[in-house]
Design an enzyme around this catalytic site. Structure first.
Site, PDB file in Angstrom:
ATOM      1  N   LYS A  54       0.829  -1.204   0.000  1.00 30.28           N
ATOM      2  CA  LYS A  54       0.000   0.000   0.000  1.00 30.28           C
ATOM      3  C   LYS A  54       0.867   1.258   0.000  1.00 30.28           C
ATOM      4  O   LYS A  54       0.596   2.220  -0.748  1.00 30.28           O
ATOM      5  CB  LYS A  54      -0.912  -0.003   1.223  1.00 30.28           C
ATOM      6  CG  LYS A  54      -1.747   1.259   1.396  1.00 30.28           C
ATOM      7  CD  LYS A  54      -2.710   1.479   0.234  1.00 30.28           C
ATOM      8  CE  LYS A  54      -3.607   2.686   0.505  1.00 30.28           C
ATOM      9  NZ  LYS A  54      -4.538   2.938  -0.608  1.00 30.28           N
ATOM     10  N   CYS A  61      -4.093   9.999   1.234  1.00 28.09           N
ATOM     11  CA  CYS A  61      -3.102   8.943   0.986  1.00 28.09           C
ATOM     12  C   CYS A  61      -1.775   9.486   0.453  1.00 28.09           C
ATOM     13  O   CYS A  61      -0.750   9.392   1.112  1.00 28.09           O
ATOM     14  CB  CYS A  61      -3.667   7.917  -0.007  1.00 28.09           C
ATOM     15  SG  CYS A  61      -4.932   6.849   0.683  1.00 28.09           S
TER      16      CYS A  61
END
Length: 432
Positions: free
Chosen positions: A215, A269
């Site tokens: 991720k 993010c």
């Protein structure tokens, strides 16, 4: 395949990922309890409404709540699967803060029972899933936690990050591939069985630490590539070259795919997650750190260039177009557009007019500045200077004849035909 109707699922955190995830699981047939610390969020969901903007989410939530498949609470209850989707911010020194994850683990610990599965979805530094396991082991010594020589554990613990695009979250939660990392292979298989009940994309298992790194790598890859585009835009601007033309032509090369520049990088993010890697290995994460610094500096550069333009037209109001961190969404988290507009508002006060079609009120960043939220038509009538910060479709639709006589600094390349306006002093203004 349909969800096991006897399965009880709790989703901890009803934000941009938690609420859509909870609603989709509920639509698959499971009984879902959403847990949040905000009474407002809980009341909103229980009334069948949503507190965030996302395509088709309102209808989905209304449907599963009315059918009794989804409800929200401030208090955790026993379940078979616990999905943790809480924030993982960085501190002022860019160190990762996993306190929300550990607090979520503390919340569910009293109701855990043998056979339960705990899945962390929050973007996290490598080792966070292990830390959560260690905390649960301390809080519930009566239950055997996976790993550390334990054979058959009572609790399965896994990590499975989301990889979705705002505006397409419901589609991508189902269709995108999922990387499922278990504390042990058995944990990964248990989580795999859960996701296969509502995910159509491929579900691939690995270790929890590898999934955590996957991720972070995905978002760091994008940050590095955006940094290249942003750095290129500054260089081209100084050379008097249209960076969007350069990128468009360079991308005709079969192995070149340069991204589009902007006023920086935002969102929950990409502007945050690369720091997790840098913090874990600062000596070797040199390129990733530099990309973060380039993208943050681009925001400073935009403020300076916009100020130069505004100073050329001292008697005119200024329209800042867009506050969201990307086009056509209402998400302002870590938005460079907010940072630019707020700094301009603090400097120019009431001259600054803000146009954001996805905002009902201004973010707290503008309190006390005198800046005003207005619609696009009013801005075109009242303002002589425009700073384009977000490429919302609404802004792209403005025809050239409605922009005649406007001085424009375009950070998104959406008004390429805008003529440069020269102030009465004869000095040349900053072009798009």
């Amino acid at each position: 395949m349909p969800m096991d109707v006897e399965q009880q699922v709790s989703v901890i955190g009803l934000g941009y990922i938690g609420l859509p995830t909870a609603a989709l699981i509920a639509r698959s047939g499971a009984k879902v309890l959403g847990i949040d610390v905000s009474a407002h969020v809980v009341d909103t969901v229980n009334s069948g409404r949503v507190h965030i903007e996302e395509v088709d989410l309102d209808g989905l939530v209304q449907g599963v709540v009315s059918r009794g498949l989804l409800r929200a609470s401030l208090t955790v209850e026993p379940s078979d699967v616990f999905v943790i989707a809480v924030p993982t911010p960085v501190s002022e020194d860019n160190a990762p803060d996993i306190s929300y994850v550990l607090n979520a683990a503390r919340t569910i610990a009293p109701v855990l029972k043998a056979g339960d599965t705990v899945i962390l979805e929050s973007t996290s530094p490598v080792g966070t899933t292990d830390a959560m396991r260690d905390l649960l082991r301390t809080l519930r010594p009566d239950l055997k936690m996976p790993g550390a020589g334990v054979g058959s554990a009572d609790i399965a613990i896994a990590y499975c990050p989301e990889r979705v695009l705002p505006g397409r979250i419901l589609v991508e939660l189902i269709d995108n591939d999922r990387c499922i990392g278990g504390i042990t292979p058995r944990c990964a298989r248990k989580a795999l069985g859960f996701y296969r009940q509502f995910v159509r994309g491929a579900c691939i298992t690995t270790s929890a630490r590898a999934a955590e790194m996957v991720k972070l790598v995905e978002n760091s890859f994008r940050d590095v590539n955006i940094a290249f585009a942003n750095e290129l835009s500054v260089i081209a601007e100084r050379a008097g070259i249209d960076v969007w033309e350069v990128i468009r032509l360079a991308n005709r090369h079969p192995r070149v795919n340069i991204l589009q520049p902007g006023p920086g990088v935002g969102g929950h993010c990409i502007a945050v997650d690369p720091w997790f890697i840098v913090h874990s290995d600062p000596e070797n994460a040199r390129l990733i750190r530099t990309a973060r610094e380039v993208n943050d500096h681009k925001t400073d550069h935009v403020v300076a260039k916009a100020s130069d333009l505004i100073d050329l037209f001292p008697g005119e109001d200024v329209a800042c177009l867009g506050l969201a961190f990307k086009a056509n969404i209402d998400d302002f988290r870590e938005s460079p557009a907010v940072k630019v507009a707020a700094r301009l508002a603090r400097r120019y006060g009431r001259r600054i007019k803000l146009v954001e079609p996805y905002a009902r009120e201004l973010p707290v960043d503008f309190v006390g500045t005198g800046a005003e939220l207005i619609d696009l038509d009013s801005a075109l009538e009242r303002c002589g200077v425009f700073v384009l910060l977000v490429d919302h479709d609404m802004f792209k639709s403005v025809p050239a004849d409605e922009r005649v006589g406007k001085a424009v600094y375009d950070t998104r390349g959406i008004w390429p035909d805008q003529p440069v306006r020269v102030p009465e002093s004869g000095l040349r203004a900053v072009g798009g």
